[in-house]
Scaffold this motif. Structure first.
Motif, mmCIF file in Angstrom:
data_model
loop_
_atom_site.group_PDB
_atom_site.id
_atom_site.type_symbol
_atom_site.label_atom_id
_atom_site.label_comp_id
_atom_site.label_asym_id
_atom_site.label_seq_id
_atom_site.Cartn_x
_atom_site.Cartn_y
_atom_site.Cartn_z
ATOM 1 N N ALA A 221 40.008 25.307 37.259
ATOM 2 C CA ALA A 221 40.473 25.866 38.531
ATOM 3 C C ALA A 221 40.574 27.380 38.420
ATOM 4 O O ALA A 221 40.193 28.114 39.338
ATOM 5 C CB ALA A 221 41.810 25.262 38.919
ATOM 6 N N THR A 222 41.080 27.858 37.264
ATOM 7 C CA THR A 222 41.192 29.311 37.049
ATOM 8 C C THR A 222 39.795 29.937 37.055
ATOM 9 O O THR A 222 39.568 30.985 37.668
ATOM 10 C CB THR A 222 41.900 29.584 35.708
ATOM 11 N N GLU A 223 38.884 29.270 36.341
ATOM 12 C CA GLU A 223 37.517 29.818 36.265
ATOM 13 C C GLU A 223 36.881 29.857 37.656
ATOM 14 O O GLU A 223 36.292 30.868 38.058
ATOM 15 C CB GLU A 223 36.667 28.948 35.345
ATOM 16 N N TYR A 224 37.049 28.775 38.439
ATOM 17 C CA TYR A 224 36.466 28.722 39.778
ATOM 18 C C TYR A 224 37.038 29.836 40.647
ATOM 19 O O TYR A 224 36.312 30.515 41.363
ATOM 20 C CB TYR A 224 36.744 27.378 40.460
ATOM 21 N N THR A 225 38.356 30.013 40.578
ATOM 22 C CA THR A 225 38.957 31.060 41.411
ATOM 23 C C THR A 225 38.421 32.421 41.028
ATOM 24 O O THR A 225 38.132 33.259 41.892
ATOM 25 C CB THR A 225 40.493 31.091 41.267
ATOM 26 N N GLN A 226 38.322 32.632 39.684
ATOM 27 C CA GLN A 226 37.794 33.927 39.235
ATOM 28 C C GLN A 226 36.388 34.131 39.816
ATOM 29 O O GLN A 226 36.044 35.206 40.331
ATOM 30 C CB GLN A 226 37.758 33.986 37.724
ATOM 31 N N ALA A 227 35.586 33.049 39.744
ATOM 32 C CA ALA A 227 34.203 33.133 40.235
ATOM 33 C C ALA A 227 34.194 33.438 41.729
ATOM 34 O O ALA A 227 33.447 34.312 42.203
ATOM 35 C CB ALA A 227 33.478 31.836 39.950
ATOM 36 N N LEU A 228 35.080 32.736 42.472
ATOM 37 C CA LEU A 228 35.124 32.940 43.916
ATOM 38 C C LEU A 228 35.549 34.365 44.260
ATOM 39 O O LEU A 228 34.957 35.024 45.125
ATOM 40 C CB LEU A 228 36.078 31.942 44.559
ATOM 41 N N LEU A 229 36.580 34.854 43.535
ATOM 42 C CA LEU A 229 37.057 36.217 43.796
ATOM 43 C C LEU A 229 35.959 37.233 43.485
ATOM 44 O O LEU A 229 35.772 38.233 44.183
ATOM 45 C CB LEU A 229 38.310 36.512 42.972
ATOM 46 N N HIS A 230 35.260 36.944 42.378
ATOM 47 C CA HIS A 230 34.160 37.821 41.994
ATOM 48 C C HIS A 230 33.105 37.852 43.105
ATOM 49 O O HIS A 230 32.596 38.920 43.484
ATOM 50 C CB HIS A 230 33.547 37.316 40.676
ATOM 51 N N LEU A 231 32.836 36.661 43.660
ATOM 52 C CA LEU A 231 31.858 36.548 44.743
ATOM 53 C C LEU A 231 32.290 37.383 45.951
ATOM 54 O O LEU A 231 31.508 38.130 46.529
ATOM 55 C CB LEU A 231 31.720 35.070 45.134
ATOM 56 N N VAL A 232 33.576 37.269 46.306
ATOM 57 C CA VAL A 232 34.102 38.040 47.439
ATOM 58 C C VAL A 232 33.929 39.523 47.178
ATOM 59 O O VAL A 232 33.533 40.301 48.037
ATOM 60 C CB VAL A 232 35.578 37.683 47.705
ATOM 61 N N ASN A 233 34.215 39.919 45.918
ATOM 62 C CA ASN A 233 34.038 41.321 45.511
ATOM 63 C C ASN A 233 32.614 41.786 45.797
ATOM 64 O O ASN A 233 32.396 42.873 46.353
ATOM 65 C CB ASN A 233 34.292 41.453 44.018
ATOM 66 N N LEU A 234 31.693 40.908 45.340
ATOM 67 C CA LEU A 234 30.281 41.255 45.503
ATOM 68 C C LEU A 234 29.930 41.422 46.975
ATOM 69 O O LEU A 234 29.270 42.382 47.383
ATOM 70 C CB LEU A 234 29.392 40.179 44.888
ATOM 71 N N TYR A 235 30.462 40.471 47.816
ATOM 72 C CA TYR A 235 30.209 40.563 49.257
ATOM 73 C C TYR A 235 30.723 41.889 49.799
ATOM 74 O O TYR A 235 30.051 42.568 50.559
ATOM 75 C CB TYR A 235 30.914 39.415 49.987
ATOM 76 N N GLN A 236 31.926 42.255 49.375
ATOM 77 C CA GLN A 236 32.544 43.478 49.886
ATOM 78 C C GLN A 236 31.720 44.709 49.506
ATOM 79 O O GLN A 236 31.609 45.674 50.257
ATOM 80 C CB GLN A 236 33.976 43.603 49.373
ATOM 81 N N LEU A 237 31.151 44.642 48.261
ATOM 82 C CA LEU A 237 30.331 45.774 47.811
ATOM 83 C C LEU A 237 29.030 45.829 48.609
ATOM 84 O O LEU A 237 28.584 46.910 49.028
ATOM 85 C CB LEU A 237 30.027 45.640 46.311
ATOM 86 N N SER A 238 28.431 44.638 48.810
ATOM 87 C CA SER A 238 27.139 44.603 49.506
ATOM 88 C C SER A 238 27.307 44.904 50.999
ATOM 89 O O SER A 238 26.453 45.514 51.620
ATOM 90 C CB SER A 238 26.483 43.237 49.343
ATOM 91 N N PHE A 239 28.443 44.380 51.575
ATOM 92 C CA PHE A 239 28.659 44.618 53.026
ATOM 93 C C PHE A 239 30.002 45.278 53.240
ATOM 94 O O PHE A 239 30.964 44.620 53.619
ATOM 95 C CB PHE A 239 28.620 43.280 53.784
ATOM 96 N N PRO A 240 30.055 46.627 52.962
ATOM 97 C CA PRO A 240 31.356 47.295 53.092
ATOM 98 C C PRO A 240 31.882 47.217 54.539
ATOM 99 O O PRO A 240 33.089 47.148 54.750
ATOM 100 C CB PRO A 240 31.099 48.735 52.682
ATOM 101 N N GLN A 241 30.988 47.212 55.524
ATOM 102 C CA GLN A 241 31.440 47.123 56.916
ATOM 103 C C GLN A 241 31.518 45.658 57.346
ATOM 104 O O GLN A 241 30.540 45.067 57.793
ATOM 105 C CB GLN A 241 30.457 47.878 57.837
ATOM 106 N N ALA A 242 32.623 45.061 57.174
ATOM 107 C CA ALA A 242 32.758 43.647 57.528
ATOM 108 C C ALA A 242 32.892 43.491 59.040
ATOM 109 O O ALA A 242 33.317 44.422 59.725
ATOM 110 C CB ALA A 242 33.983 43.058 56.845
ATOM 111 N N SER A 243 32.545 42.319 59.504
ATOM 112 C CA SER A 243 32.648 42.054 60.940
ATOM 113 C C SER A 243 34.140 42.015 61.322
ATOM 114 O O SER A 243 35.019 41.868 60.447
ATOM 115 C CB SER A 243 31.992 40.723 61.276
ATOM 116 N N LEU A 244 34.401 42.095 62.604
ATOM 117 C CA LEU A 244 35.797 42.112 63.087
ATOM 118 C C LEU A 244 36.534 40.825 62.698
ATOM 119 O O LEU A 244 37.688 40.840 62.243
ATOM 120 C CB LEU A 244 35.782 42.270 64.612
ATOM 121 N N GLU A 245 35.804 39.742 62.862
ATOM 122 C CA GLU A 245 36.400 38.425 62.550
ATOM 123 C C GLU A 245 36.839 38.354 61.079
ATOM 124 O O GLU A 245 37.951 37.919 60.760
ATOM 125 C CB GLU A 245 35.357 37.352 62.834
ATOM 126 N N ILE A 246 35.924 38.859 60.185
ATOM 127 C CA ILE A 246 36.271 38.825 58.743
ATOM 128 C C ILE A 246 37.440 39.755 58.467
ATOM 129 O O ILE A 246 38.373 39.408 57.721
ATOM 130 C CB ILE A 246 35.030 39.195 57.899
#
Ligand SMILES: Nc1ncnc2c1ncn2[C@@H]1O[C@H](COP(=O)(O)OP(=O)(O)O)[C@@H](O)[C@H]1O
Ligand SMILES: [Mg+2]
Length: 481
Positions: A221-246
């Protein structure tokens, strides 16, 4: 009790034949039996076989005189009670006095007056007759008294025997009562132990499985969360301008806090799960009750698991501060024992120590002196081990020390104390393990309980002298503190 002259024998002693004749005649006529003697010596001889009831004794005689004859008569137990009447001249007062002082009962004067002689003789014989009757009555009374005394003695003896019998019976009964109580304790003990053991073992088993899922899943569970958080990080880096909904969603879940808190949360869950696993292990260790044979175990593990179970009572509670536990474990090999039962002993003694500390807090309102339990283990010289559990609680009053191991003895409120803890512990240590359970006061006013057991069953009954020596050294330590 009639007086009959014919049954009365009179000896007349006189050297003058005329006197003998006159007196004999008078007395025989009156119905008495009469014998005569002409001097003192022959009178004494005659009396060896002739039973006289009265003696008429002349004073002046050839050979021994009347006084000497009288003295000898009185000195002889066979004749000393025969009444003697002296025969003396009318004017001879001195002789009369002397005769009476020698034991004579009367005197008659010469020349004889027949009526007077008879009267005096009769009076004396009657006196003798009555005194004899009295004596025989006296004798009977004495016999009666002796008989009663005998009966009384027999009664006393009987009473004594009865008392002894009662004492013996009472002793037998109290021994029976004692063993009945012991049996009752054993029954309660084994009943409780088995139900408690089953309960604990059941709970431990039931909790063990789910906690293992949780514990086992926590790492992925810890590993999955780390992976998910890492993924979110990557999204934020790739799409710094998030949509209003996000952006709205990020704010509503307070994503920045979540990102930081989630790993902490997971690690504290892991810590909690680890604690539960430890507790389950302790419960399993504690409930090794079904063991029917001795096994070598690490008793420190047993003490630690017991402490863990008691943890909630050692922590600060309400107005009570926490109780400090100071362990000083010696270097002990595995001890061959009934582990579960020994844990029960640790539990009983430690729970009493906590009770005693709480009592001191309550009664003396002495929260300043913090509660402390010291646990010391050490090998003794004789391949035995000692486990000392010392508290700075209320202590045991001198007046009850001898009773604390008795079944059902408790000083605690109804519902709180059962009075079985120490008696069960005593049975486990002494009877099951061939050991000793001792208790003494500490220099700080608390109590110390010492559990001494052989390291293996082969050590049971080892030279007790050696053990005594090692125990004395220990006592010195306590005093030296
Ligand atoms: N460490 C101790 N300090 C003071 N008193 C104690 C201690 N241990 C035992 N006692 C006394 O011994 C009694 C008997 O103890 P126990 O057999 O465990 O029964 P219970 O705890 O149910 O009263 C207690 O009620 C208490 O008076
Ligand atoms: Mg108790």
């Amino acid at each position: 009790m009639t007086f009959n002259p014919e049954s009365q024998a009179i000896l007349i002693v006189d050297d003058t034949p005329t006197n003998l004749e006159i007196l004999s005649e008078t007395l025989v006529e009156a119905g008495f039996q009469v014998a005569v003697a002409v001097d003192g010596e022959s009178a004494l001889e005659q009396l060896e076989y002739y039973q006289a009831d009265l003696i008429l004794l002349d004073i002046m005689m050839p050979g021994i005189n009347g006084f000497e004859t009288c003295r000898r008569l009185k000195a002889n137990p066979a004749t000393h009670s025969i009444p003697v009447i002296f025969m003396t001249a009318l004017s001879d007062t001195e002789s009369k006095v002397k005769g009476l002082s020698l034991g004579a009962v009367d005197y008659i004067t010469k020349p004889f007056q027949q009526a007077e002689v008879l009267a005096r003789v009769k009076v004396q014989l009657q006196v003798r007759h009555f005194s004899r009757a009295l004596e025989s009555q006296n004798q009977q009374l004495k016999q009666e008294i002796a008989r009663r005394e005998q009966a009384e003695a027999a009664l006393y003896q009987l009473n004594q025997t009865l008392e002894i019998q009662v004492q013996n019976r009472t002793a037998e009964l109290s021994t029976a009562l004692e063993s009945l109580q012991q049996m009752q304790v054993q029954l309660i003990h084994s009943e409780r132990m088995s139900s408690l053991g089953q309960l604990i073992a059941g709970i431990a088993h039931e909790v063990n499985n789910p906690i293992n899922f949780i514990y086992g899943n926590l790492t992925p569970a810890t590993e999955y969360t780390q992976a998910l958080l890492h993924l979110v990080n990557l999204y934020q880096l790739s799409f710094p301008q998030a949509s209003l909904e996000i952006q709205q969603q990020l704010e509503s879940i307070d994503f920045n806090f979540l990102r930081e808190d989630l790993p902490k949360l997971l690690s504290s869950m892991k810590l909690g799960a680890e604690r539960i696993r430890q507790l389950v292990t302790s419960l399993r260790c504690f409930s090794r009750l079904d063991e029917s044979e001795m096994k070598p175990i690490d008793i420190h593990e047993g003490i630690d698991s017991t402490l863990l179970i008691l943890q909630h009572r050692l922590k600060a509670r309400g107005s009570y501060p926490a109780i400090e536990v100071i362990k000083s474990y010696g270097n002990l090999p595995p001890i061959e024992c009934y582990g579960g039962q020994l844990n029960q002993v640790f539990m009983n003694v430690l729970a009493n120590a906590i009770d005693a500390i709480e009592e001191r807090y309550q009664t003396q309102n002495e929260v300043m002196k913090l509660g402390q339990i010291q646990i010391i283990t050490e090998p003794l010289q004789t391949r035995w081990v000692a486990i000392r559990i010392k508290d700075n609680g209320s202590g045991i009053p001198e007046s009850i020390v001898s009773r604390i191991f008795a079944p059902f003895f408790t000083t605690k409120a109804a519902g709180k104390g059962t009075g079985l803890g120490l008696s069960i512990s005593h049975q486990i240590v002494v009877e099951k393990h061939g050991g000793r359970l001792l208790c003494h006061a500490t220099s700080t006013g608390g109590s110390e309980f010492v559990i001494e057991i052989p390291m293996s069953k082969h050590q049971v009954g080892v030279d007790s002298l050696e053990l005594e020596v090692s125990r004395n050294q220990v006592k010195c330590n306590v005093i030296a503190e």
